[in-house]
Write a protein that holds these residues in place. Structure first.
Motif, PDB file in Angstrom:
ATOM      1  N   HIS A   2      63.992 -39.086 103.055  1.00 41.92           N
ATOM      2  CA  HIS A   2      62.900 -38.318 102.476  1.00 41.92           C
ATOM      3  C   HIS A   2      61.578 -39.031 102.612  1.00 41.92           C
ATOM      4  N   ASP A   4      59.272 -38.370 100.330  1.00 40.28           N
ATOM      5  CA  ASP A   4      58.888 -38.565  98.938  1.00 40.28           C
ATOM      6  C   ASP A   4      59.819 -39.599  98.301  1.00 40.28           C
ATOM      7  N   ARG A   6      60.068 -40.838  95.339  1.00 42.25           N
ATOM      8  CA  ARG A   6      60.622 -40.528  94.007  1.00 42.25           C
ATOM      9  C   ARG A   6      61.827 -39.627  94.122  1.00 42.25           C
ATOM     10  N   LYS A   7      61.677 -38.623  95.016  1.00 41.59           N
ATOM     11  CA  LYS A   7      62.784 -37.696  95.212  1.00 41.59           C
ATOM     12  C   LYS A   7      63.984 -38.440  95.792  1.00 41.59           C
ATOM     13  N   GLN A   8      63.689 -39.358  96.712  1.00 40.69           N
ATOM     14  CA  GLN A   8      64.793 -40.107  97.330  1.00 40.69           C
ATOM     15  C   GLN A   8      65.502 -40.979  96.293  1.00 40.69           C
ATOM     16  N   ARG A   9      64.729 -41.626  95.432  1.00 38.05           N
ATOM     17  CA  ARG A   9      65.337 -42.470  94.390  1.00 38.05           C
ATOM     18  C   ARG A   9      66.227 -41.640  93.482  1.00 38.05           C
ATOM     19  N   PHE A  10      65.722 -40.431  93.150  1.00 37.66           N
ATOM     20  CA  PHE A  10      66.481 -39.543  92.270  1.00 37.66           C
ATOM     21  C   PHE A  10      67.803 -39.158  92.930  1.00 37.66           C
ATOM     22  N   GLU A  11      67.727 -38.772  94.206  1.00 39.42           N
ATOM     23  CA  GLU A  11      68.946 -38.339  94.905  1.00 39.42           C
ATOM     24  C   GLU A  11      69.936 -39.487  95.081  1.00 39.42           C
ATOM     25  N   THR A  12      69.392 -40.688  95.340  1.00 38.89           N
ATOM     26  CA  THR A  12      70.288 -41.848  95.462  1.00 38.89           C
ATOM     27  C   THR A  12      70.964 -42.128  94.126  1.00 38.89           C
ATOM     28  N   GLY A  13      70.217 -41.938  93.047  1.00 41.98           N
ATOM     29  CA  GLY A  13      70.793 -42.143  91.702  1.00 41.98           C
ATOM     30  C   GLY A  13      71.955 -41.188  91.452  1.00 41.98           C
ATOM     31  N   ILE A  14      71.764 -39.922  91.843  1.00 40.59           N
ATOM     32  CA  ILE A  14      72.827 -38.914  91.647  1.00 40.59           C
ATOM     33  C   ILE A  14      74.050 -39.297  92.482  1.00 40.59           C
ATOM     34  N   GLN A  17      75.878 -42.178  91.004  1.00 38.55           N
ATOM     35  CA  GLN A  17      76.665 -41.753  89.839  1.00 38.55           C
ATOM     36  C   GLN A  17      77.993 -41.130  90.287  1.00 38.55           C
TER      37      GLN A  17
END
Ligand code: SF4
Length: 286
Positions: A2, A4, A6-14, A17
């Motif tokens: 990505h 973006d 922030r979006k990439q960090r969010f998706e990596t976090g998901i 998990q």
């Protein structure tokens, strides 16, 4: 990848998990890790084992049992091997770690004729060295980075070339009975592991520095499975799940099921559920 962050960090976090949950479930289902274990995590330098160690470290923080994680890497003296990459990564983790140096490359080169795949012998030598190290350093478990797709590929390899219904188990006692091997990524797909490894930027050391071809037959099975999954999404997952739902009475192994003693019941006898039980979703060919 990505643009973006922030979006990439969010998706990596998901993704992290999800992978963590899968690893936690595999550990619980097979009782892979127990109180006081010394778990040796074998790092090859590839995406799978980096991901495994990363997830185990995270899981340990909240685990209900205390256990040690010891990272172990084998420098096989392949030409072009970057000696600092793994050392730097392991130093940064702050956990017990070891880099074993053994020139298996020269042995394999000497023994295997030019042009043949070297992976079989190379893996056997590697396994021997790691098992010996585990014994000498009081390891109670050996964790390997094999994932769901490795397990399914191995099933087909054994069927196609060995005429055996046998895969790669999530937990295994070694032949000499001295080591328990665990595969906590057994429920995780290669695609998600690759995605995670890329997002985390693990310093990958390619396995084929030695110049060996990938195991030819495994490569063919891999592409067969990829084709199937493209045509029929979920098929590989179903093949894996079938390994967890085996019905010996509907196979043909006389050592596994008492076909010879099977006979019709006299009226009034209790039904023999071993013989006639068919789970609801089983598809019968008759
Ligand atoms: S690619 Fe090379 S280092 Fe990797 S398993 Fe095969 S022979 Fe060994």
């Amino acid at each position: 990848m990505h643009s973006d962050p922030r979006k990439q960090r969010f998706e990596t976090g998901i993704l992290q998990q999800r992978l963590r949950r899968q690893v936690g479930r595999a550990i619980a289902d097979f009782n892979m890790v127990e109180q006081g274990d010394r778990v040796m995590v074998c790092l090859s330098g590839g995406k799978d084992s980096y991901t495994l160690l990363d997830l185990l470290l995270r899981l340990r923080e909240r685990a209900p049992v205390d256990f040690d994680l010891v990272a172990v890497h084998l420098d096989q003296k392949q030409p072009g091997y970057p000696p600092d990459v793994m050392a730097r990564y392991l130093d940064s983790l702050g956990i017990e770690h070891h880099i074993i140096e053994q020139d298996t490359y020269s042995v394999v080169k000497r023994v295997i004729p030019e042009g043949n795949t070297m992976c079989g012998l190379c893996s056997r030598l590697r396994r021997g060295i790691l098992y010996t190290f585990a014994s000498e350093h009081g390891m109670t478990k050996i964790a390997l980075g094999h994932h769901r797709d490795d397990i399914v590929e191995t099933l087909f390899l054994n069927m196609f070339f060995g005429a055996k219904l046998k895969a790669m188990p999530p937990k295994l006692l070694s032949d000499d009975g001295r080591h328990v091997v665990i595969r906590p990524l057994a429920y995780s797909t290669e695609a998600e592991i690759a995605q995670y490894a890329e997002a985390r930027g693990f310093p990958i050391i390619p396995c084929n520095l030695c110049g060996s071809q990938e195991h030819l037959q495994r490569g063919k099975i891999k592409s067969m499975l990829a084709d199937w999954d493209r045509q029929f999404p979920g098929r590989v997952e179903n093949v894996f799940r079938s390994l967890q739902s085996v019905v010996p009475s509907h196979l043909a192994d006389t050592n596994l099921f008492g076909f010879r003693d099977l006979g019709a019941r006299a009226e009034g006898d209790a039904p023999d559920e071993r013989a006639w039980f068919l789970p609801e979703r089983t598809v019968s060919a008759d």
